[in-house]
Design a protein around this motif. Structure first.
Motif, mmCIF file in Angstrom:
data_model
loop_
_atom_site.group_PDB
_atom_site.id
_atom_site.type_symbol
_atom_site.label_atom_id
_atom_site.label_comp_id
_atom_site.label_asym_id
_atom_site.label_seq_id
_atom_site.Cartn_x
_atom_site.Cartn_y
_atom_site.Cartn_z
ATOM 1 N N LEU A 90 0.821 -1.205 0.000
ATOM 2 C CA LEU A 90 0.000 0.000 0.000
ATOM 3 C C LEU A 90 0.853 1.252 0.000
ATOM 4 N N GLY A 91 0.350 2.283 -0.689
ATOM 5 C CA GLY A 91 0.984 3.590 -0.671
ATOM 6 C C GLY A 91 0.290 4.510 0.308
ATOM 7 N N GLN A 92 0.817 5.710 0.432
ATOM 8 C CA GLN A 92 0.262 6.665 1.377
ATOM 9 C C GLN A 92 -1.147 7.119 1.013
ATOM 10 N N ASN A 93 -1.536 7.003 -0.232
ATOM 11 C CA ASN A 93 -2.865 7.442 -0.656
ATOM 12 C C ASN A 93 -3.861 6.298 -0.786
ATOM 13 N N ASP A 94 -3.457 5.104 -0.395
ATOM 14 C CA ASP A 94 -4.348 3.941 -0.474
ATOM 15 C C ASP A 94 -5.117 3.773 0.827
ATOM 16 N N ILE A 95 -5.927 2.714 0.912
ATOM 17 C CA ILE A 95 -6.679 2.499 2.142
ATOM 18 C C ILE A 95 -5.706 2.239 3.288
ATOM 19 N N PRO A 96 -6.109 2.540 4.524
ATOM 20 C CA PRO A 96 -5.178 2.369 5.648
ATOM 21 C C PRO A 96 -4.765 0.911 5.823
ATOM 22 N N PRO A 97 -3.514 0.678 6.178
ATOM 23 C CA PRO A 97 -3.077 -0.693 6.429
ATOM 24 C C PRO A 97 -3.895 -1.404 7.499
ATOM 25 N N GLY A 105 -7.001 -10.351 6.707
ATOM 26 C CA GLY A 105 -6.743 -11.366 7.715
ATOM 27 C C GLY A 105 -5.297 -11.436 8.153
ATOM 28 N N SER A 106 -5.056 -12.287 9.122
ATOM 29 C CA SER A 106 -3.759 -12.333 9.785
ATOM 30 C C SER A 106 -2.660 -12.954 8.938
ATOM 31 N N ASP A 107 -3.007 -13.740 7.923
ATOM 32 C CA ASP A 107 -1.979 -14.424 7.134
ATOM 33 C C ASP A 107 -1.457 -13.601 5.966
ATOM 34 N N ALA A 108 -2.131 -12.508 5.634
ATOM 35 C CA ALA A 108 -1.715 -11.708 4.482
ATOM 36 C C ALA A 108 -0.426 -10.956 4.774
ATOM 37 N N ILE A 110 1.489 -7.571 4.315
ATOM 38 C CA ILE A 110 1.119 -6.179 4.048
ATOM 39 C C ILE A 110 2.352 -5.296 4.197
ATOM 40 N N GLY A 111 2.682 -4.610 3.109
ATOM 41 C CA GLY A 111 3.755 -3.625 3.132
ATOM 42 C C GLY A 111 3.187 -2.239 2.938
ATOM 43 N N TRP A 112 3.939 -1.231 3.338
ATOM 44 C CA TRP A 112 3.470 0.158 3.281
ATOM 45 C C TRP A 112 4.627 1.052 2.878
ATOM 46 N N THR A 113 4.385 1.957 1.941
ATOM 47 C CA THR A 113 5.397 2.920 1.533
ATOM 48 C C THR A 113 5.567 3.980 2.619
ATOM 49 N N ALA A 114 6.808 4.207 3.029
ATOM 50 C CA ALA A 114 7.096 5.214 4.057
ATOM 51 C C ALA A 114 8.436 5.850 3.727
ATOM 52 N N ALA A 122 3.440 7.311 11.940
ATOM 53 C CA ALA A 122 2.122 6.733 11.659
ATOM 54 C C ALA A 122 2.185 5.208 11.689
ATOM 55 N N ALA A 123 3.245 4.646 11.155
ATOM 56 C CA ALA A 123 3.404 3.184 11.173
ATOM 57 C C ALA A 123 3.506 2.666 12.592
ATOM 58 N N HIS A 124 4.220 3.387 13.438
ATOM 59 C CA HIS A 124 4.422 2.943 14.818
ATOM 60 C C HIS A 124 3.153 3.052 15.647
ATOM 61 N N GLU A 125 2.215 3.887 15.204
ATOM 62 C CA GLU A 125 0.941 4.022 15.924
ATOM 63 C C GLU A 125 -0.047 2.910 15.580
ATOM 64 N N MET A 126 0.250 2.146 14.538
ATOM 65 C CA MET A 126 -0.641 1.040 14.160
ATOM 66 C C MET A 126 -0.466 -0.129 15.118
ATOM 67 N N PRO A 127 -1.513 -0.941 15.285
ATOM 68 C CA PRO A 127 -1.379 -2.113 16.150
ATOM 69 C C PRO A 127 -0.243 -3.021 15.687
ATOM 70 N N VAL A 128 0.430 -3.620 16.654
ATOM 71 C CA VAL A 128 1.498 -4.560 16.326
ATOM 72 C C VAL A 128 0.945 -5.661 15.433
ATOM 73 N N GLY A 129 1.697 -5.989 14.389
ATOM 74 C CA GLY A 129 1.251 -7.023 13.462
ATOM 75 C C GLY A 129 0.508 -6.500 12.260
ATOM 76 N N THR A 130 0.236 -5.177 12.217
ATOM 77 C CA THR A 130 -0.452 -4.616 11.050
ATOM 78 C C THR A 130 0.429 -4.706 9.814
ATOM 79 N N LEU A 131 1.691 -4.306 9.962
ATOM 80 C CA LEU A 131 2.611 -4.229 8.829
ATOM 81 C C LEU A 131 3.685 -5.299 8.920
ATOM 82 N N ASP A 132 4.070 -5.814 7.765
ATOM 83 C CA ASP A 132 5.168 -6.767 7.691
ATOM 84 C C ASP A 132 6.476 -6.103 7.291
ATOM 85 N N TYR A 133 6.392 -4.997 6.562
ATOM 86 C CA TYR A 133 7.600 -4.287 6.154
ATOM 87 C C TYR A 133 7.223 -2.901 5.656
#
Length: 226
Positions: A90-97, A105-108, A110-114, A122-133
């Motif tokens: 996902l990019g910064q203009n896409d839906i929130p991670p 779901g938990s097995d997907a 999910i990466g995020w452009t930062a 913003a990434a650090h404020e997300m729940p643990v496990g939201t982002l993989d990289y």
């Protein structure tokens, strides 16, 4: 967390190529040591992206994760059609991670452009496990993404990488000679587009990058999502 993904070498598909040429390029690149494939084309319809995802999924055959750039809806539609897709970038203009995680779901994967300190916060404020990289760049200007932000260079990348516990994948104008200094700067991996997609021999190009990461083609495919 059940996800396990080797971030060492991402191949991002080049939207300037004929779509029907992609499967052979991707197949060769995975043989050469690519550890993640990301399907990216911002210009085509959802239906066409699903068609391309099916082609790539069939040639990858579970050897490495297949991610879709930007489009959670395409991931869901592809899965509904029986296509193996492992996640989304996902990019910064896409839906929130956080939304993507709830939906996929938990097995997907999910990466995020930062590429700024604000993005890291913003990434650090997300729940643990939201982002993989995190995808961090661009390292230097690149023609594959004309609207890219200012280039970070290796020093700029190092500063961002040091400020987050999340794995950072460097992207943007990277050549094989950049891999070692980027790894020293904290990169969990690198992402490339034209350096592999535009190579006369994509497998050889992938092997050069894989060798620079310190991995061979067999080791590089060992971290596929289970």
């Amino acid at each position: 967390m059940t996800r396990r993904v080797d971030l060492a070498l991402h191949l991002v598909t080049d939207d300037r190529l004929d779509a029907d040429a992609l499967p052979s390029i991707v197949d060769a690149a995975v043989d050469g040591g690519v550890t993640v494939v990301q399907l990216r084309d911002k210009r085509v319809t959802a239906r066409e992206l699903i068609r391309r995802a099916r082609m790539l999924s069939e040639v990858i055959a579970g050897r490495v994760p297949l991610l879709i750039d930007d489009r959670v809806d395409v991931v869901l539609a592809a899965l509904d059609a029986g296509v193996r897709v492992d996640g989304v970038h996902l990019g910064q203009n896409d839906i929130p991670p956080t939304t993507a995680r709830r939906v996929l779901g938990s097995d997907a994967v999910i990466g995020w452009t930062a590429n700024t300190e604000a993005h890291l916060r913003a990434a650090h404020e997300m729940p643990v496990g939201t982002l993989d990289y995190l995808g961090v760049g661009v390292i230097r200007p690149t023609s594959t993404k004309p609207d890219h932000p200012p280039a970070l260079g290796i020093d700029g990348f190092a500063a961002l990488s040091a400020a987050t516990p999340l794995g950072c994948v460097a992207i943007g104008g990277i050549v094989a000679e950049d891999v070692a200094p980027l790894r020293r700067a904290g990169a969990a991996g690198v992402a490339v587009v034209s350096a592999i997609c535009g190579a006369a021999d994509p497998a050889a190009a992938a092997r050069a990058f894989a060798a620079a990461t310190g991995r061979d083609a067999v080791a590089a495919t060992d971290g596929a999502v289970r």
